[in-house]
Design a protein around this motif. Sequence first.
Motif, PDB file in Angstrom:
ATOM      1  N   ASP A  32       2.120  -9.515 -22.792  1.00 29.43           N
ATOM      2  CA  ASP A  32       1.266  -9.537 -23.729  1.00 29.43           C
ATOM      3  C   ASP A  32       0.731  -8.102 -23.946  1.00 29.43           C
ATOM      4  N   VAL A  33       0.102  -8.085 -25.359  1.00 30.56           N
ATOM      5  CA  VAL A  33      -0.541  -6.922 -25.986  1.00 30.56           C
ATOM      6  C   VAL A  33      -2.030  -7.396 -26.057  1.00 30.56           C
ATOM      7  N   THR A  34      -2.873  -6.393 -25.554  1.00 31.83           N
ATOM      8  CA  THR A  34      -4.146  -6.714 -25.918  1.00 31.83           C
ATOM      9  C   THR A  34      -4.834  -5.218 -26.718  1.00 31.83           C
ATOM     10  N   THR A  35      -5.419  -5.283 -27.924  1.00 25.91           N
ATOM     11  CA  THR A  35      -6.247  -4.090 -28.470  1.00 25.91           C
ATOM     12  C   THR A  35      -7.421  -4.006 -27.737  1.00 25.91           C
ATOM     13  N   LEU A  36      -7.644  -3.038 -27.249  1.00 27.59           N
ATOM     14  CA  LEU A  36      -9.017  -2.426 -26.533  1.00 27.59           C
ATOM     15  C   LEU A  36      -9.688  -1.693 -27.478  1.00 27.59           C
ATOM     16  N   VAL A  37     -11.042  -2.174 -27.934  1.00 25.55           N
ATOM     17  CA  VAL A  37     -12.085  -1.269 -28.839  1.00 25.55           C
ATOM     18  C   VAL A  37     -13.313  -1.145 -27.853  1.00 25.55           C
ATOM     19  N   PRO A  38     -14.244  -0.171 -27.858  1.00 25.35           N
ATOM     20  CA  PRO A  38     -15.280   0.105 -27.315  1.00 25.35           C
ATOM     21  C   PRO A  38     -16.013  -1.450 -27.043  1.00 25.35           C
ATOM     22  N   GLY A  39     -16.528  -1.747 -25.785  1.00 28.70           N
ATOM     23  CA  GLY A  39     -16.830  -2.919 -25.462  1.00 28.70           C
ATOM     24  C   GLY A  39     -16.000  -3.946 -24.995  1.00 28.70           C
ATOM     25  N   LYS A  40     -14.575  -3.802 -24.994  1.00 30.98           N
ATOM     26  CA  LYS A  40     -13.788  -4.737 -24.664  1.00 30.98           C
ATOM     27  C   LYS A  40     -12.902  -4.134 -23.477  1.00 30.98           C
ATOM     28  N   ALA A  41     -12.650  -5.090 -22.509  1.00 30.22           N
ATOM     29  CA  ALA A  41     -11.994  -4.580 -21.231  1.00 30.22           C
ATOM     30  C   ALA A  41     -10.842  -5.637 -20.596  1.00 30.22           C
ATOM     31  N   VAL A  42     -10.104  -5.179 -19.750  1.00 29.98           N
ATOM     32  CA  VAL A  42      -9.235  -6.021 -19.219  1.00 29.98           C
ATOM     33  C   VAL A  42      -9.121  -5.738 -17.810  1.00 29.98           C
ATOM     34  N   VAL A  43      -8.859  -6.968 -16.972  1.00 33.17           N
ATOM     35  CA  VAL A  43      -8.536  -6.718 -15.570  1.00 33.17           C
ATOM     36  C   VAL A  43      -7.407  -7.381 -15.199  1.00 33.17           C
ATOM     37  N   MET A  44      -6.519  -6.685 -14.282  1.00 34.05           N
ATOM     38  CA  MET A  44      -5.431  -7.098 -14.029  1.00 34.05           C
ATOM     39  C   MET A  44      -5.337  -7.185 -12.302  1.00 34.05           C
ATOM     40  N   GLN A  45      -4.283  -8.008 -11.787  1.00 33.22           N
ATOM     41  CA  GLN A  45      -4.099  -7.948 -10.448  1.00 33.22           C
ATOM     42  C   GLN A  45      -3.084  -7.044  -9.917  1.00 33.22           C
ATOM     43  N   PRO A  46      -3.193  -6.475  -8.686  1.00 33.32           N
ATOM     44  CA  PRO A  46      -2.328  -5.578  -8.055  1.00 33.32           C
ATOM     45  C   PRO A  46      -0.740  -6.010  -8.443  1.00 33.32           C
ATOM     46  N   GLY A  47      -0.021  -4.956  -8.845  1.00 30.99           N
ATOM     47  CA  GLY A  47       1.416  -5.211  -8.646  1.00 30.99           C
ATOM     48  C   GLY A  47       1.926  -5.272 -10.329  1.00 30.99           C
ATOM     49  N   GLU A  48       1.199  -5.523 -11.240  1.00 28.69           N
ATOM     50  CA  GLU A  48       1.497  -5.988 -12.552  1.00 28.69           C
ATOM     51  C   GLU A  48       1.879  -4.527 -13.270  1.00 28.69           C
ATOM     52  N   PHE A  49       2.919  -4.608 -13.939  1.00 25.62           N
ATOM     53  CA  PHE A  49       3.349  -3.363 -14.647  1.00 25.62           C
ATOM     54  C   PHE A  49       2.484  -3.551 -15.881  1.00 25.62           C
ATOM     55  N   HIS A  50       2.115  -2.265 -16.272  1.00 25.94           N
ATOM     56  CA  HIS A  50       1.332  -2.129 -17.633  1.00 25.94           C
ATOM     57  C   HIS A  50       1.721  -1.004 -18.058  1.00 25.94           C
ATOM     58  N   TRP A  51       1.323  -0.711 -19.568  1.00 24.23           N
ATOM     59  CA  TRP A  51       1.311   0.617 -20.066  1.00 24.23           C
ATOM     60  C   TRP A  51       0.340   0.740 -21.476  1.00 24.23           C
ATOM     61  N   LEU A  52      -0.149   1.774 -21.802  1.00 19.58           N
ATOM     62  CA  LEU A  52      -1.022   2.047 -22.779  1.00 19.58           C
ATOM     63  C   LEU A  52      -0.620   3.000 -24.096  1.00 19.58           C
ATOM     64  N   GLU A  53      -1.058   2.666 -25.093  1.00 16.13           N
ATOM     65  CA  GLU A  53      -0.770   3.500 -26.087  1.00 16.13           C
ATOM     66  C   GLU A  53      -1.678   3.647 -27.257  1.00 16.13           C
ATOM     67  N   ALA A  54      -1.842   4.602 -27.994  1.00 19.54           N
ATOM     68  CA  ALA A  54      -2.731   4.923 -29.078  1.00 19.54           C
ATOM     69  C   ALA A  54      -2.222   5.038 -30.365  1.00 19.54           C
ATOM     70  N   PRO A  55      -1.701   4.018 -30.771  1.00 16.04           N
ATOM     71  CA  PRO A  55      -0.963   4.151 -32.187  1.00 16.04           C
ATOM     72  C   PRO A  55      -1.599   4.521 -33.390  1.00 16.04           C
TER      73      PRO A  55
END
Length: 101
Positions: free
Chosen positions: A63-86
Amino acid sequence: MTVQVLSADPEVKQGPDKLLSSRHLVVTRLVIPKGEAIQRHRSLMTVTVVSIKGQVEFHTDDDVTTLVPGKAVVMQPGEFHWLEAPAEDGEVMVVHGVLAQ
């Protein structure tokens, strides 16, 4: 109870700004300039990512979630993830923690 005040380092313009680091809790302000990315990785702790400035895309393998101020994500241990600012510079607050059972 003792209150600990954490302050960001205004000199950090890219990458991590570690505000607190202990065995069970890590708090980091992460600065991602436009066009940059934080590579795919995972944590052994629960991860909470809260947007504080700009727009950041938070990726998991599914999945991809676009985060903007006031938005958050919580994920469990061991999940692969990455972030970018396109589209624009972004900042997030990242909390790695071991949650009480």
